[in-house]
Scaffold this motif. Structure first.
Motif, short mmCIF file in Angstrom:
data_model
loop_
_atom_site.label_atom_id
_atom_site.label_comp_id
_atom_site.label_asym_id
_atom_site.label_seq_id
_atom_site.Cartn_x
_atom_site.Cartn_y
_atom_site.Cartn_z
N TYR A 58 5.52 -2.90 -11.45
CA TYR A 58 5.25 -1.47 -11.59
C TYR A 58 6.43 -0.77 -12.26
O TYR A 58 6.26 -0.02 -13.22
CB TYR A 58 4.97 -0.86 -10.21
N GLU A 84 -1.85 -0.15 -11.90
CA GLU A 84 -0.79 0.84 -11.74
C GLU A 84 -1.27 2.02 -10.90
O GLU A 84 -0.57 2.46 -9.98
CB GLU A 84 -0.32 1.33 -13.11
N ALA A 85 -2.45 2.52 -11.18
CA ALA A 85 -3.00 3.65 -10.41
C ALA A 85 -3.20 3.26 -8.95
O ALA A 85 -2.87 4.03 -8.04
CB ALA A 85 -4.31 4.12 -11.04
N GLU A 103 0.19 3.07 -7.26
CA GLU A 103 0.72 4.42 -7.01
C GLU A 103 0.05 5.05 -5.78
O GLU A 103 0.73 5.71 -4.99
CB GLU A 103 0.55 5.29 -8.24
N ARG A 104 -1.24 4.81 -5.61
CA ARG A 104 -1.92 5.32 -4.40
C ARG A 104 -1.34 4.65 -3.16
O ARG A 104 -1.06 5.30 -2.16
CB ARG A 104 -3.42 5.09 -4.49
N HIS A 105 -1.16 3.36 -3.25
CA HIS A 105 -0.58 2.61 -2.13
C HIS A 105 0.85 3.08 -1.86
O HIS A 105 1.24 3.30 -0.72
CB HIS A 105 -0.60 1.11 -2.42
N LEU A 106 1.62 3.23 -2.92
CA LEU A 106 3.02 3.60 -2.81
C LEU A 106 3.22 4.94 -2.11
O LEU A 106 4.17 5.10 -1.33
CB LEU A 106 3.64 3.65 -4.22
N ALA A 107 2.31 5.86 -2.33
CA ALA A 107 2.41 7.19 -1.72
C ALA A 107 2.46 7.13 -0.20
O ALA A 107 3.09 7.98 0.44
CB ALA A 107 1.25 8.07 -2.18
N CYS A 112 7.12 -0.25 0.52
CA CYS A 112 7.06 -0.36 -0.95
C CYS A 112 7.93 0.70 -1.62
O CYS A 112 8.53 0.45 -2.67
CB CYS A 112 5.62 -0.30 -1.44
N GLN A 113 8.03 1.87 -1.01
CA GLN A 113 8.93 2.91 -1.53
C GLN A 113 10.37 2.41 -1.49
O GLN A 113 11.12 2.58 -2.46
CB GLN A 113 8.79 4.21 -0.73
N CYS A 157 10.89 -0.16 -4.23
CA CYS A 157 11.07 0.50 -5.54
C CYS A 157 12.46 1.13 -5.63
O CYS A 157 13.11 1.04 -6.69
CB CYS A 157 9.99 1.55 -5.76
#
Length: 108
Positions: free
Chosen positions: A16, A26-27, A30-34, A39-40, A43
């Motif tokens: 990512y 990627e989308a 990003e939903r998962h990451l929120a 995962c945050q 990153c």
């Protein structure tokens, strides 16, 4: 495709950050990451490394690879010299010696 409901969708944080995921993946990431602190954190941990790699060009990677190879060869030479000095066999640390012929070993 990444399932945004899974706890850790294949650990794509590095991909990512490199921009290497397909648009749908990627989308989904990003939903998962929120909603995923793990995962945050991943990153956050990988971000500086990805940024640093972005500043390298092909020559930099080649130079680093050659330096790593040279250090590895030096370490092998030093290890070999130390083994010879102490009389330690070369294959004692897990290195596999090539077969010298004959039948393969059998297991009981």
């Amino acid at each position: 495709m990444i399932d945004p409901d899974r706890e850790h969708p294949g650990h794509p944080a590095g991909l990512y950050l490199l921009g290497a995921l397909a648009a749908d993946a990627e989308a989904a990431f990003e939903r998962h990451l929120a909603g995923c602190p793990s995962c945050q954190d991943e990153c956050d941990r990988l971000g500086p490394l990805v940024t640093a790699f972005g500043q390298f060009d092909a020559n930099d990677f080649r130079d680093v690879t050659h330096e790593a190879r040279d250090v590895t060869h030096e370490a092998r030479d030093i290890t070999h010299e130390a083994r010879e000095a102490t009389g330690m066999p070369s294959d004692i640390t897990g290195e596999v010696s090539p077969p010298t012929g004959g039948s393969p070993p059998t297991t009981a």
